[in-house]
Scaffold this motif. Structure first.
Motif, PDB file in Angstrom:
ATOM      1  N   VAL A  31       0.861  -1.193   0.000  1.00 12.95           N
ATOM      2  CA  VAL A  31       0.000   0.000   0.000  1.00 12.95           C
ATOM      3  C   VAL A  31       0.896   1.241   0.000  1.00 12.95           C
ATOM      4  CG1 VAL A  31      -1.981   1.123   1.061  1.00 12.95           C
ATOM      5  CG2 VAL A  31      -1.613  -1.331   1.410  1.00 12.95           C
ATOM      6  N   HIS A  32       0.831   2.023  -1.073  1.00 15.11           N
ATOM      7  CA  HIS A  32       1.695   3.198  -1.199  1.00 15.11           C
ATOM      8  C   HIS A  32       1.169   4.367  -0.367  1.00 15.11           C
ATOM      9  CE1 HIS A  32      -1.065   5.486  -3.764  1.00 15.11           C
ATOM     10  NE2 HIS A  32      -1.292   4.389  -4.457  1.00 15.11           N
ATOM     11  N   GLY A  33       1.958   5.437  -0.317  1.00  9.79           N
ATOM     12  CA  GLY A  33       1.581   6.631   0.429  1.00  9.79           C
ATOM     13  C   GLY A  33       1.059   7.743  -0.465  1.00  9.79           C
ATOM     14  N   ASN A  34       0.960   8.944   0.103  1.00  4.45           N
ATOM     15  CA  ASN A  34       0.430  10.097  -0.614  1.00  4.45           C
ATOM     16  C   ASN A  34       1.354  10.494  -1.764  1.00  4.45           C
ATOM     17  OD1 ASN A  34      -1.416  12.207  -1.045  1.00  4.45           O
ATOM     18  ND2 ASN A  34      -0.197  13.627   0.159  1.00  4.45           N
ATOM     19  N   LEU A  35       0.753  10.903  -2.874  1.00  5.66           N
ATOM     20  CA  LEU A  35       1.484  11.349  -4.068  1.00  5.66           C
ATOM     21  C   LEU A  35       2.381  10.254  -4.631  1.00  5.66           C
ATOM     22  CD1 LEU A  35       2.497  14.949  -2.875  1.00  5.66           C
ATOM     23  CD2 LEU A  35       0.465  14.264  -4.157  1.00  5.66           C
ATOM     24  N   SER A  36       2.019   9.011  -4.409  1.00  8.57           N
ATOM     25  CA  SER A  36       2.795   7.867  -4.863  1.00  8.57           C
ATOM     26  C   SER A  36       1.910   6.997  -5.753  1.00  8.57           C
ATOM     27  CB  SER A  36       3.312   7.099  -3.640  1.00  8.57           C
ATOM     28  OG  SER A  36       4.137   6.029  -4.021  1.00  8.57           O
ATOM     29  N   ASN A  37       2.348   5.764  -6.004  1.00 14.08           N
ATOM     30  CA  ASN A  37       1.574   4.886  -6.864  1.00 14.08           C
ATOM     31  C   ASN A  37       2.058   3.453  -6.712  1.00 14.08           C
ATOM     32  OD1 ASN A  37       3.608   4.188  -9.154  1.00 14.08           O
ATOM     33  ND2 ASN A  37       3.764   6.421  -8.945  1.00 14.08           N
ATOM     34  N   LYS A  38       1.431   2.542  -7.419  1.00 16.24           N
ATOM     35  CA  LYS A  38       1.681   1.111  -7.287  1.00 16.24           C
ATOM     36  C   LYS A  38       3.034   0.658  -7.816  1.00 16.24           C
ATOM     37  CE  LYS A  38      -0.757   0.058 -11.631  1.00 16.24           C
ATOM     38  NZ  LYS A  38      -0.924   1.497 -11.959  1.00 16.24           N
ATOM     39  N   GLU A  39       3.772   1.554  -8.490  1.00 15.28           N
ATOM     40  CA  GLU A  39       5.102   1.222  -9.004  1.00 15.28           C
ATOM     41  C   GLU A  39       6.178   2.161  -8.467  1.00 15.28           C
ATOM     42  OE1 GLU A  39       5.198  -0.483 -13.247  1.00 15.28           O
ATOM     43  OE2 GLU A  39       3.486   0.884 -13.334  1.00 15.28           O
ATOM     44  N   ASP A  40       5.875   2.826  -7.363  1.00 17.26           N
ATOM     45  CA  ASP A  40       6.839   3.719  -6.733  1.00 17.26           C
ATOM     46  C   ASP A  40       8.120   2.955  -6.389  1.00 17.26           C
ATOM     47  OD1 ASP A  40       7.344   6.392  -5.488  1.00 17.26           O
ATOM     48  OD2 ASP A  40       7.583   5.163  -3.698  1.00 17.26           O
ATOM     49  N   THR A  41       9.213   3.676  -6.191  1.00 16.24           N
ATOM     50  CA  THR A  41      10.514   3.033  -5.969  1.00 16.24           C
ATOM     51  C   THR A  41      10.482   2.031  -4.825  1.00 16.24           C
ATOM     52  OG1 THR A  41      11.682   4.963  -6.842  1.00 16.24           O
ATOM     53  CG2 THR A  41      12.951   3.427  -5.481  1.00 16.24           C
ATOM     54  N   ILE A  98      -1.280 -13.976   4.142  1.00 12.76           N
ATOM     55  CA  ILE A  98      -1.271 -12.600   3.661  1.00 12.76           C
ATOM     56  C   ILE A  98      -0.400 -11.745   4.569  1.00 12.76           C
ATOM     57  CG2 ILE A  98      -2.662 -10.594   3.028  1.00 12.76           C
ATOM     58  CD1 ILE A  98      -3.210 -13.098   1.349  1.00 12.76           C
ATOM     59  N   HIS A  99       0.584 -11.087   3.973  1.00 12.10           N
ATOM     60  CA  HIS A  99       1.468 -10.169   4.680  1.00 12.10           C
ATOM     61  C   HIS A  99       1.222  -8.762   4.140  1.00 12.10           C
ATOM     62  CE1 HIS A  99       4.245 -13.470   6.251  1.00 12.10           C
ATOM     63  NE2 HIS A  99       3.398 -14.098   5.447  1.00 12.10           N
ATOM     64  N   LEU A 100       1.744  -7.749   4.824  1.00 11.22           N
ATOM     65  CA  LEU A 100       1.423  -6.366   4.480  1.00 11.22           C
ATOM     66  C   LEU A 100       2.658  -5.481   4.534  1.00 11.22           C
ATOM     67  CD1 LEU A 100      -0.694  -3.992   4.112  1.00 11.22           C
ATOM     68  CD2 LEU A 100      -0.835  -3.951   6.616  1.00 11.22           C
ATOM     69  N   PHE A 101       2.817  -4.642   3.517  1.00 10.07           N
ATOM     70  CA  PHE A 101       3.789  -3.555   3.529  1.00 10.07           C
ATOM     71  C   PHE A 101       3.043  -2.277   3.201  1.00 10.07           C
ATOM     72  CE2 PHE A 101       6.695  -0.897   0.807  1.00 10.07           C
ATOM     73  CZ  PHE A 101       7.398  -0.348   1.866  1.00 10.07           C
ATOM     74  N   ALA A 102       3.185  -1.248   4.033  1.00 11.28           N
ATOM     75  CA  ALA A 102       2.454  -0.011   3.798  1.00 11.28           C
ATOM     76  C   ALA A 102       3.308   1.197   4.164  1.00 11.28           C
ATOM     77  CB  ALA A 102       1.156   0.008   4.601  1.00 11.28           C
ATOM     78  N   CYS A 103       3.118   2.273   3.396  1.00 12.09           N
ATOM     79  CA  CYS A 103       3.896   3.502   3.569  1.00 12.09           C
ATOM     80  C   CYS A 103       2.986   4.656   3.989  1.00 12.09           C
ATOM     81  CB  CYS A 103       4.576   3.902   2.259  1.00 12.09           C
ATOM     82  SG  CYS A 103       5.500   2.595   1.444  1.00 12.09           S
ATOM     83  N   SER A 104       3.452   5.458   4.902  1.00 11.96           N
ATOM     84  CA  SER A 104       2.836   6.738   5.235  1.00 11.96           C
ATOM     85  C   SER A 104       1.323   6.605   5.472  1.00 11.96           C
ATOM     86  CB  SER A 104       3.150   7.751   4.125  1.00 11.96           C
ATOM     87  OG  SER A 104       2.766   9.044   4.474  1.00 11.96           O
ATOM     88  N   MET A 105       0.513   7.367   4.708  1.00  8.61           N
ATOM     89  CA  MET A 105      -0.934   7.297   4.936  1.00  8.61           C
ATOM     90  C   MET A 105      -1.486   5.929   4.546  1.00  8.61           C
ATOM     91  SD  MET A 105      -2.809   9.379   1.848  1.00  8.61           S
ATOM     92  CE  MET A 105      -2.817   8.736   0.163  1.00  8.61           C
ATOM     93  N   GLY A 106      -0.767   5.194   3.700  1.00 10.21           N
ATOM     94  CA  GLY A 106      -1.194   3.842   3.366  1.00 10.21           C
ATOM     95  C   GLY A 106      -1.219   2.946   4.585  1.00 10.21           C
TER      96      GLY A 106
END
Length: 239
Positions: A31-41, A98-106
């Motif tokens: 799950v990406h964060g704000n101003l990001s996307n599904k292919e962010d670095t 199911i595992h989870l990786f999430a950034c910032s607001m994600g």
């Protein structure tokens, strides 16, 4: 690495998504964060790491991000939680763990959506764990009173963010204070200007999470040094 673009359905909403790697019993939702996307670095780096460790990874665009930047489906907690639920149901059709990786607001949206679901492990990068505090800080910084926000409903700030009364009410009514069973590891930058350390440390203490602090790291990990630390942290913490 095998990489398949497709859409996940959430009623009439189509969520652009990517499956990274081959099908496995272990799947990592990203799950990406704000101003990001599904292919962010960092999303791409974590997907690569997950595939190396025998996972399949699943990333997607949140409302008004990535391929969805021009859609009218707003990036508000209710919509994001609904999309995350649809993503989880799709993930369960592919894998049992199911595992989870999430950034910032994600991370905030993931906590809201997944706190009562079976998540084996969660990895959070610069997580937002108290959205009310972040909004309150913006209101204070731009001298926006609660009374004014309630009266005007929406206020566009010079930094490009928009304060919304309904959003503010939702986060006040939905604090992160529920049970979170998934073993959690956090990577945090000491110079994070969005998520305050006292909020991160309080969350970590409440949920027995491990925290690695990168000295002079920022909220947005993007420099070569920051990404090296992120890659090493991902390798050490992804089960």
């Amino acid at each position: 690495m095998e990489k398949r673009h497709f859409y996940i359905s959430n009623n009439e909403i189509r969520i652009p998504a990517i499956l990274w790697g081959k099908q496995s019993e272990k799947l990592l939702i990203e799950v990406h964060g704000n101003l990001s996307n599904k292919e962010d670095t960092v999303i791409s780096m974590m997907a690569q790491k997950a595939v190396e460790k025998g996972y399949q990874a699943l990333s997607f665009d949140l409302p008004m991000h990535g391929e969805r930047v021009n859609e009218e489906y707003a990036c508000i907690p209710e919509n994001c939680v609904s999309d995350l639920a649809a993503v989880y149901e799709y993930a369960k059709s592919l894998a049992s763990d199911i595992h989870l990786f999430a950034c910032s607001m994600g991370a905030y949206f993931s906590l809201l959506a997944y706190h009562d679901l079976n998540i084996k492990q969660s990895l959070f990068l610069s997580p937002v764990v108290n959205m009310e505090r972040i909004i309150s800080n913006m209101m204070e910084g731009f001298q926006v009173s609660e009374e004014r926000l309630k009266a005007e409903h929406e206020i566009r700030l010079p930094i490009g963010q928009t304060l919304e009364w309904n959003y503010y009410c939702y986060v006040r009514e939905n604090p992160i204070c529920f049970e979170w069973k998934a073993p959690t590891a956090i990577l945090y930058g000491s110079e994070d200007n969005l998520s305050e350390w006292n909020e991160i440390s309080a969350f970590a203490e409440r949920y027995h999470s491990t925290v690695k602090v990168l000295e002079h790291g920022e909220h947005y990990f993007h420099t070569e040094e920051q990404l090296k630390i992120f890659d090493r942290w991902a390798d050490e913490n992804l089960l």
